[in-house]
Every structure is written in C-alpha cells, then in structure tokens.
Write a protein that holds these residues in place. Structure first.
Motif, mmCIF file in Angstrom:
data_model
loop_
_atom_site.group_PDB
_atom_site.id
_atom_site.type_symbol
_atom_site.label_atom_id
_atom_site.label_comp_id
_atom_site.label_asym_id
_atom_site.label_seq_id
_atom_site.Cartn_x
_atom_site.Cartn_y
_atom_site.Cartn_z
ATOM 1 N N VAL A 145 -26.918 -22.468 -54.088
ATOM 2 C CA VAL A 145 -26.740 -22.142 -55.492
ATOM 3 C C VAL A 145 -27.721 -22.920 -56.363
ATOM 4 C CG1 VAL A 145 -25.137 -22.316 -57.436
ATOM 5 C CG2 VAL A 145 -24.330 -21.473 -55.219
ATOM 6 N N SER A 146 -27.958 -24.187 -56.048
ATOM 7 C CA SER A 146 -28.861 -25.009 -56.850
ATOM 8 C C SER A 146 -30.276 -24.443 -56.859
ATOM 9 C CB SER A 146 -28.876 -26.444 -56.327
ATOM 10 O OG SER A 146 -29.276 -26.479 -54.958
ATOM 11 N N GLU A 147 -30.731 -23.943 -55.705
ATOM 12 C CA GLU A 147 -32.077 -23.359 -55.644
ATOM 13 C C GLU A 147 -32.144 -22.056 -56.430
ATOM 14 O OE1 GLU A 147 -33.809 -22.981 -51.806
ATOM 15 O OE2 GLU A 147 -33.105 -24.946 -51.116
ATOM 16 N N GLN A 148 -31.086 -21.262 -56.354
ATOM 17 C CA GLN A 148 -31.057 -20.037 -57.141
ATOM 18 C C GLN A 148 -31.106 -20.345 -58.632
ATOM 19 O OE1 GLN A 148 -28.206 -16.903 -55.856
ATOM 20 N NE2 GLN A 148 -27.617 -18.344 -54.245
ATOM 21 N N LEU A 150 -32.396 -22.952 -59.988
ATOM 22 C CA LEU A 150 -33.738 -23.431 -60.293
ATOM 23 C C LEU A 150 -34.702 -22.267 -60.491
ATOM 24 C CD1 LEU A 150 -35.831 -25.692 -60.560
ATOM 25 C CD2 LEU A 150 -36.076 -25.659 -58.064
ATOM 26 N N GLN A 151 -34.626 -21.289 -59.594
ATOM 27 C CA GLN A 151 -35.507 -20.121 -59.704
ATOM 28 C C GLN A 151 -35.235 -19.337 -60.988
ATOM 29 O OE1 GLN A 151 -35.219 -17.743 -56.160
ATOM 30 N NE2 GLN A 151 -36.283 -19.243 -54.880
ATOM 31 N N LEU A 152 -33.957 -19.115 -61.281
ATOM 32 C CA LEU A 152 -33.607 -18.392 -62.505
ATOM 33 C C LEU A 152 -34.048 -19.163 -63.745
ATOM 34 C CD1 LEU A 152 -30.004 -17.185 -61.556
ATOM 35 C CD2 LEU A 152 -32.030 -15.742 -61.805
ATOM 36 N N GLY A 153 -33.877 -20.477 -63.702
ATOM 37 C CA GLY A 153 -34.278 -21.297 -64.835
ATOM 38 C C GLY A 153 -35.776 -21.251 -65.081
ATOM 39 N N VAL A 154 -36.555 -21.348 -63.998
ATOM 40 C CA VAL A 154 -38.011 -21.283 -64.131
ATOM 41 C C VAL A 154 -38.438 -19.921 -64.681
ATOM 42 C CG1 VAL A 154 -40.186 -21.231 -62.842
ATOM 43 C CG2 VAL A 154 -38.486 -23.006 -62.361
ATOM 44 N N LEU A 155 -37.809 -18.861 -64.182
ATOM 45 C CA LEU A 155 -38.140 -17.519 -64.664
ATOM 46 C C LEU A 155 -37.764 -17.370 -66.138
ATOM 47 C CD1 LEU A 155 -39.285 -14.797 -63.901
ATOM 48 C CD2 LEU A 155 -37.030 -14.113 -63.060
ATOM 49 N N PHE A 156 -36.625 -17.921 -66.518
ATOM 50 C CA PHE A 156 -36.216 -17.884 -67.926
ATOM 51 C C PHE A 156 -37.253 -18.583 -68.801
ATOM 52 C CE2 PHE A 156 -34.262 -19.551 -71.715
ATOM 53 C CZ PHE A 156 -33.437 -18.533 -72.151
ATOM 54 N N LEU A 157 -37.730 -19.749 -68.374
ATOM 55 C CA LEU A 157 -38.694 -20.502 -69.168
ATOM 56 C C LEU A 157 -40.030 -19.770 -69.274
ATOM 57 C CD1 LEU A 157 -37.971 -24.124 -67.896
ATOM 58 C CD2 LEU A 157 -37.261 -23.103 -70.062
ATOM 59 N N LEU A 158 -40.445 -19.101 -68.198
ATOM 60 C CA LEU A 158 -41.681 -18.325 -68.245
ATOM 61 C C LEU A 158 -41.562 -17.170 -69.248
ATOM 62 C CD1 LEU A 158 -42.642 -18.156 -64.451
ATOM 63 C CD2 LEU A 158 -43.797 -19.465 -66.253
ATOM 64 N N LEU A 159 -40.415 -16.496 -69.237
ATOM 65 C CA LEU A 159 -40.200 -15.405 -70.197
ATOM 66 C C LEU A 159 -40.083 -15.943 -71.616
ATOM 67 C CD1 LEU A 159 -37.673 -13.257 -68.113
ATOM 68 C CD2 LEU A 159 -40.070 -12.724 -68.598
ATOM 69 N N GLU A 160 -39.509 -17.134 -71.750
ATOM 70 C CA GLU A 160 -39.428 -17.757 -73.074
ATOM 71 C C GLU A 160 -40.825 -18.085 -73.590
ATOM 72 O OE1 GLU A 160 -37.598 -19.149 -76.503
ATOM 73 O OE2 GLU A 160 -36.678 -18.100 -74.812
ATOM 74 N N TRP A 161 -41.694 -18.546 -72.690
ATOM 75 C CA TRP A 161 -43.068 -18.834 -73.093
ATOM 76 C C TRP A 161 -43.767 -17.557 -73.543
ATOM 77 C CZ3 TRP A 161 -45.246 -23.734 -73.242
ATOM 78 C CH2 TRP A 161 -46.594 -23.769 -73.600
ATOM 79 N N ALA A 162 -43.490 -16.448 -72.861
ATOM 80 C CA ALA A 162 -44.063 -15.161 -73.275
ATOM 81 C C ALA A 162 -43.574 -14.783 -74.671
ATOM 82 C CB ALA A 162 -43.694 -14.077 -72.264
#
Length: 207
Positions: A145-148, A150-162
């Motif tokens: 769950v922790s890795e999932q 992390l992946q979702l969080g990183v993807l969220f931040l990338l979309l936030e940067w967009a």
C-alpha cells in the motif's frame, strides 16, 4: 494499480488540480506580473506543502484532522487569515509602474513561501488526499500500500505542476494587457476579492 484504475485516476486527479482555487489564482497573478518562469518556480512551494500532506495521509496521521474539531478549526482560521492578508496586500499594491515582461522579482522565494502557506493553510486539501487517493489503492495486491500511495502521490504532484504551468501560461498571456496602471489595478483588486472569497469559503468549511 492496474491500467483501468490509472485511466480513471488521471482525469479525475487533473480535474482536482485544475479547479479554480487560491493557489491557482496566485500562479495566474504571479505570471501576469513576473512572467511564466517565476510563477512556475514559485509553484514549487505549493508542491512542497502537498508532498507533506500526502506523506501524512500515507502514514495515517490525517485521521487526527478528521477526528479533532479544534485542530481543523485552528488550521482553517489561520489559513483564512493568511488569505485575507494576501488579499489586502493585493488590494493596496502600487500600480504606478508596470514591470518589464519576464523581469525577475527580488522576492521569488517570498512568492514560493506564499504558495506554500496558502496550500498548507487549507485543511480541505489534506482531506482530499485522505478521501481521494485511497480510492485507487488496492489492498492485498502485489504491491504494498505504501508504494501505491507513493506512486499516486508522485503522479498527483506531476499533474499539479501541469496545472501550475497552465495557469501561469494564462497569466503570462494576459501580461501585456496589464501594462497600464488602470487595468492592473482592476486585476489586482479582482484577484484580491477572489482570494477574500476563498478565505470566507475556508471559514465556512466543515470537516
């Protein structure tokens, strides 16, 4: 997270990222005044605040915010107060001299701090991470769950940067329309009014 969940997560997440709010309004305003690059750099302060919120949600500490009425109240009052402070500064900002397009402000770090505190002072943001991201986490799957998270969080931040880049791009496009003091004063005061409304909305927010 499987492909079908990913295809659902990306548009839903990006819709959250693009929703008009105080941080996106700040990016729009900063870009109109200082240029695209400065607004995007300042947006890193927002990403830092969101990273901390995602980490808290992943560790389960966000449940404290759910259960503590006084903590939620304290955060939202402080956050709303800061929004009112920024709104007051914008309302009274001098507009006698327009900046040269792309000129770097002396306080880029100050703009990043503004982005950070506006994001950190919104308790609804961490509640979004607590309620939204876990819907796409698969318990008992091949990945912890922790890795999932992390992946979702990183993807969220990338979309936030967009989203930051899109709002900043719009602000940079509008920059030439606000070179004269009159239009810039109107823009500053409209921005101040919207930030003030966001502060009132934050005060009215419930857990």
């Amino acid at each position: 997270m499987d492909l079908s969940s990913l295809l659902l997560f990306i548009p839903a997440c990006f819709a959250l990222n693009m929703a008009p709010g105080p941080n996106n309004l700040l990016s729009l305003h900063n870009a109109s005044r200082y240029g695209l690059r400065t607004a995007c750099v300042a947006g890193a302060g927002r990403l830092l605040a969101f990273s901390g919120m995602i980490a808290l949600a992943a560790m389960g500490l966000a449940v404290v915010l759910h259960t503590s009425e006084y903590l939620f109240l304290a955060i939202k009052v402080l956050g709303a107060g800061y929004l009112f402070f920024i709104a007051w500064q914008l309302w009274r900002a001098p507009v006698s001299e327009a900046r040269v397009a792309g000129e770097q402000p002396s306080g880029t770090w100050k703009l990043a701090r503004q982005e950070f505190w506006v994001a950190a002072g919104n308790p609804k943001a961490i509640l979004i991470f607590t309620a939204f991201l876990p819907q796409f986490v698969t318990v008992g799957g091949n990945m912890p769950v922790s890795e999932q998270f992390l992946q979702l969080g990183v993807l969220f931040l990338l979309l936030e940067w967009a989203a930051i880049a899109i709002y900043a791009g719009l602000g940079a496009y509008l920059q030439r329309w606000f070179e004269r003091p009159g239009p810039r004063r109107v823009f500053n005061r409209v921005s101040a009014s919207l930030l003030g409304c966001a502060g009132l909305g934050l005060l009215a927010a419930r857990r």
